[in-house]
Every structure is written in C-alpha cells, then in structure tokens.
Design a protein around this motif. Sequence first.
Motif, PDB file in Angstrom:
ATOM      1  N   GLU A  88       6.837  -9.652  -1.413  1.00 31.94           N
ATOM      2  CA  GLU A  88       6.595 -10.230  -2.737  1.00 31.94           C
ATOM      3  C   GLU A  88       7.442  -9.536  -3.798  1.00 31.94           C
ATOM      4  OE1 GLU A  88       5.034 -12.709  -5.629  1.00 31.94           O
ATOM      5  OE2 GLU A  88       4.840 -12.851  -3.448  1.00 31.94           O
ATOM      6  N   ALA A  89       7.640  -8.223  -3.632  1.00 29.91           N
ATOM      7  CA  ALA A  89       8.350  -7.431  -4.642  1.00 29.91           C
ATOM      8  C   ALA A  89       9.845  -7.681  -4.661  1.00 29.91           C
ATOM      9  CB  ALA A  89       8.086  -5.944  -4.413  1.00 29.91           C
ATOM     10  N   ILE A  90      10.402  -8.242  -3.584  1.00 27.30           N
ATOM     11  CA  ILE A  90      11.863  -8.374  -3.528  1.00 27.30           C
ATOM     12  C   ILE A  90      12.360  -9.782  -3.834  1.00 27.30           C
ATOM     13  CG2 ILE A  90      12.220  -6.461  -1.931  1.00 27.30           C
ATOM     14  CD1 ILE A  90      12.300  -8.344   0.355  1.00 27.30           C
ATOM     15  N   LYS A  91      11.490 -10.613  -4.373  1.00 27.12           N
ATOM     16  CA  LYS A  91      11.897 -11.993  -4.663  1.00 27.12           C
ATOM     17  C   LYS A  91      13.091 -12.061  -5.604  1.00 27.12           C
ATOM     18  CE  LYS A  91       7.663 -14.583  -3.783  1.00 27.12           C
ATOM     19  NZ  LYS A  91       6.603 -15.429  -4.383  1.00 27.12           N
ATOM     20  N   ALA A  93       3.860   2.316 -14.382  1.00 28.21           N
ATOM     21  CA  ALA A  93       4.698   1.138 -14.635  1.00 28.21           C
ATOM     22  C   ALA A  93       3.992   0.166 -15.567  1.00 28.21           C
ATOM     23  CB  ALA A  93       5.040   0.446 -13.326  1.00 28.21           C
ATOM     24  N   GLY A  94       4.794  -0.515 -16.374  1.00 29.28           N
ATOM     25  CA  GLY A  94       4.272  -1.559 -17.237  1.00 29.28           C
ATOM     26  C   GLY A  94       4.703  -2.908 -16.699  1.00 29.28           C
ATOM     27  N   TYR A  95       5.462  -3.654 -17.494  1.00 29.02           N
ATOM     28  CA  TYR A  95       5.917  -4.981 -17.068  1.00 29.02           C
ATOM     29  C   TYR A  95       6.944  -4.904 -15.943  1.00 29.02           C
ATOM     30  CZ  TYR A  95      10.111  -3.974 -19.805  1.00 29.02           C
ATOM     31  OH  TYR A  95      11.266  -3.394 -20.279  1.00 29.02           O
ATOM     32  N   ASN A  96       7.608  -3.761 -15.809  1.00 25.27           N
ATOM     33  CA  ASN A  96       8.625  -3.611 -14.771  1.00 25.27           C
ATOM     34  C   ASN A  96       8.285  -2.401 -13.910  1.00 25.27           C
ATOM     35  OD1 ASN A  96      11.019  -3.806 -13.288  1.00 25.27           O
ATOM     36  ND2 ASN A  96      12.135  -2.507 -14.721  1.00 25.27           N
ATOM     37  N   ASN A  97       8.122  -2.619 -12.614  1.00 25.70           N
ATOM     38  CA  ASN A  97       7.754  -1.548 -11.699  1.00 25.70           C
ATOM     39  C   ASN A  97       8.890  -1.311 -10.701  1.00 25.70           C
ATOM     40  OD1 ASN A  97       6.635   0.272  -9.944  1.00 25.70           O
ATOM     41  ND2 ASN A  97       5.000  -1.081  -9.216  1.00 25.70           N
ATOM     42  N   PRO A  98       9.712  -0.268 -10.901  1.00 27.32           N
ATOM     43  CA  PRO A  98      10.839  -0.033  -9.992  1.00 27.32           C
ATOM     44  C   PRO A  98      10.406   0.336  -8.582  1.00 27.32           C
ATOM     45  CG  PRO A  98      10.565   1.820 -11.504  1.00 27.32           C
ATOM     46  CD  PRO A  98       9.643   0.737 -11.981  1.00 27.32           C
ATOM     47  N   ALA A  99       9.154   0.781  -8.428  1.00 28.66           N
ATOM     48  CA  ALA A  99       8.657   1.173  -7.104  1.00 28.66           C
ATOM     49  C   ALA A  99       7.877   0.053  -6.422  1.00 28.66           C
ATOM     50  CB  ALA A  99       7.792   2.419  -7.223  1.00 28.66           C
ATOM     51  N   ALA A 100       7.922  -1.152  -6.969  1.00 29.78           N
ATOM     52  CA  ALA A 100       7.114  -2.255  -6.437  1.00 29.78           C
ATOM     53  C   ALA A 100       7.426  -2.549  -4.967  1.00 29.78           C
ATOM     54  CB  ALA A 100       7.336  -3.515  -7.271  1.00 29.78           C
ATOM     55  N   PHE A 101       8.680  -2.407  -4.578  1.00 25.16           N
ATOM     56  CA  PHE A 101       9.054  -2.588  -3.173  1.00 25.16           C
ATOM     57  C   PHE A 101       8.884  -1.294  -2.388  1.00 25.16           C
ATOM     58  CE2 PHE A 101      12.299  -1.892   0.083  1.00 25.16           C
ATOM     59  CZ  PHE A 101      11.974  -2.892   0.991  1.00 25.16           C
ATOM     60  N   CYS A 102       9.339  -0.193  -2.959  1.00 25.63           N
ATOM     61  CA  CYS A 102       9.400   1.083  -2.224  1.00 25.63           C
ATOM     62  C   CYS A 102       8.033   1.551  -1.746  1.00 25.63           C
ATOM     63  CB  CYS A 102      10.022   2.171  -3.104  1.00 25.63           C
ATOM     64  SG  CYS A 102      11.696   1.806  -3.657  1.00 25.63           S
ATOM     65  N   LEU A 103       7.018   1.463  -2.603  1.00 25.56           N
ATOM     66  CA  LEU A 103       5.716   2.004  -2.239  1.00 25.56           C
ATOM     67  C   LEU A 103       5.129   1.311  -1.008  1.00 25.56           C
ATOM     68  CD1 LEU A 103       3.352   3.891  -2.689  1.00 25.56           C
ATOM     69  CD2 LEU A 103       2.465   2.297  -4.408  1.00 25.56           C
ATOM     70  N   ARG A 148      -0.442  -5.984   5.252  1.00 28.05           N
ATOM     71  CA  ARG A 148      -0.662  -6.094   3.799  1.00 28.05           C
ATOM     72  C   ARG A 148       0.434  -5.380   3.039  1.00 28.05           C
ATOM     73  NH1 ARG A 148      -3.184  -2.684   0.372  1.00 28.05           N
ATOM     74  NH2 ARG A 148      -4.229  -1.533   2.045  1.00 28.05           N
ATOM     75  N   TYR A 149       0.801  -4.171   3.498  1.00 27.48           N
ATOM     76  CA  TYR A 149       1.894  -3.441   2.873  1.00 27.48           C
ATOM     77  C   TYR A 149       3.187  -4.265   2.922  1.00 27.48           C
ATOM     78  CZ  TYR A 149      -0.872   0.931   3.044  1.00 27.48           C
ATOM     79  OH  TYR A 149      -1.823   1.905   2.873  1.00 27.48           O
ATOM     80  N   LEU A 150       3.460  -4.845   4.097  1.00 26.34           N
ATOM     81  CA  LEU A 150       4.703  -5.600   4.255  1.00 26.34           C
ATOM     82  C   LEU A 150       4.705  -6.864   3.399  1.00 26.34           C
ATOM     83  CD1 LEU A 150       5.211  -5.192   8.118  1.00 26.34           C
ATOM     84  CD2 LEU A 150       6.527  -4.114   6.297  1.00 26.34           C
ATOM     85  N   ALA A 151       3.546  -7.501   3.268  1.00 31.96           N
ATOM     86  CA  ALA A 151       3.448  -8.685   2.407  1.00 31.96           C
ATOM     87  C   ALA A 151       3.711  -8.312   0.955  1.00 31.96           C
ATOM     88  CB  ALA A 151       2.064  -9.326   2.550  1.00 31.96           C
ATOM     89  N   GLU A 152       3.192  -7.159   0.518  1.00 36.23           N
ATOM     90  CA  GLU A 152       3.444  -6.685  -0.846  1.00 36.23           C
ATOM     91  C   GLU A 152       4.930  -6.393  -1.044  1.00 36.23           C
ATOM     92  OE1 GLU A 152       0.969  -3.307  -1.535  1.00 36.23           O
ATOM     93  OE2 GLU A 152      -0.904  -4.426  -1.327  1.00 36.23           O
TER      94      GLU A 152
END
Length: 219
Positions: free
Chosen positions: A199-202, A160-170, A192-196
């Motif tokens: 953050e990804a779904i804002k 991923a570059g500027y846009n990570n489609p897996a930012a929430f899924c992973l 930590r996983y849940l906090a990430e």
Amino acid sequence: HRLTQDKDSYVRSSTAGAIGSAFSQIPDKAQAWEDLHRLAQDENYVARSITADAIGSAFSLVPDKAQAWMDLHRLTQDKDSYVRSSTAGAIGSAFSLIPDKAQAWEDLHRLAQDKDSYVRCTSNHSLGRVSILKATESDDEFRTHLEEAIEFFRRSSEDAGYNNPAAFCLPFYQSLHSLLFTEMQREDEVQRYLAEAKEAIKESQSRDVLLEAVNNLSK
C-alpha cells in the motif's frame, strides 16, 4: 547557471532542484557544484532546503565531497526546521559516501531529538536507512542492525504527519525480521506487514522494484 543568481528566491530554489536532478548530465560539474555550494548559503530558507536535497542526491558525483559534507553538516544546525529536515534526508541518502561518518551519525542522532516533529521523523528515517546499510555490510551483527533499523523506522512513523518516509520501510523490514528470526511465524502477521508495504509504494518512483521485493518475500 544563470538562474541560480536570479533575484527571485523561488527561481533560485527551483534551479537548485533542477541541478540536483540533472547533475549527472551537466557538462561543467565543477561549476554546477560551485552553484550548489553558493545556494547552500542562500538567504532564503526554501533555497537552502532544496539545495540540501540536491547535494544529497548528487553527492556521488560532486567533485568536492569534503566541502559538500561540510555544507550538509552546517545545515544540520540551520535555524529553519524545513532546512534541518531536508538535510537529515540528504545525509541518509549520501551516508555511504560521506567522509566523516561518525560525525554524520552524531548529527542524525542530534536531529532525532529536534523540537520539530518532522525533523525527528526524517532523521529517524535516515538513521534507519543507515542501520540497514550497516546490516548489509555485517554478517555477525545483521540481526542487531536490522532490529535497530526497525526501531528507528517506528519512531519515524510515530512523528510523521501527512508524509511518512518510513511508510514502506517499517512493515517491509518487520516482515523480513519475522521471516528470518521468529521461530513460530504467524503468517497472518507477515502478510499484514507485506500488505502495508504494498500500500505504501503506490506512489513510489521505485514501485516496480519494491513490488518485486515484496512479492519475493511473500513467496
């Protein structure tokens, strides 16, 4: 309908996106589908790319799913990486309804080896989505498909570059896996996983639903 034939490619592109978004409300779905089918062969790569997205989002409602699938299959081999990336995402969105799932799975694997990093990123994200679908449909192989999905999401994030489609899924599915299958759970790791994931779904359109899922896992 008239604007799909505009001489300006950006107008045609925007119109393809509008048809995909509004497809469920369009009175003449047969004509709308014919317009998308034609735009999938447009000379302009942006128009083809946005049309691929539109076909993916409207797939459940298009009257000719066989032709819609053939259009997506053809676009996986488009010369433009932007088109290939959008098509990989569209296949991930529509996978459960695609008539030839074996070919669709093969196309995603081929695109996951693409020379362009964002095509690989989008393709691995779609492979992860399909693996989650397989997990929900299988009792015996739930864990296998979940771990397969996590690996695909990891590869997607790496490319991923500027846009990570897996930012929430992973992180979300990592936390689920830890809760279900780790004998000695490390609560700090799960949190930590849940906090990430939070953050990804804002900026997500499904923010409220995803937040509820994360909060349920937190409990």
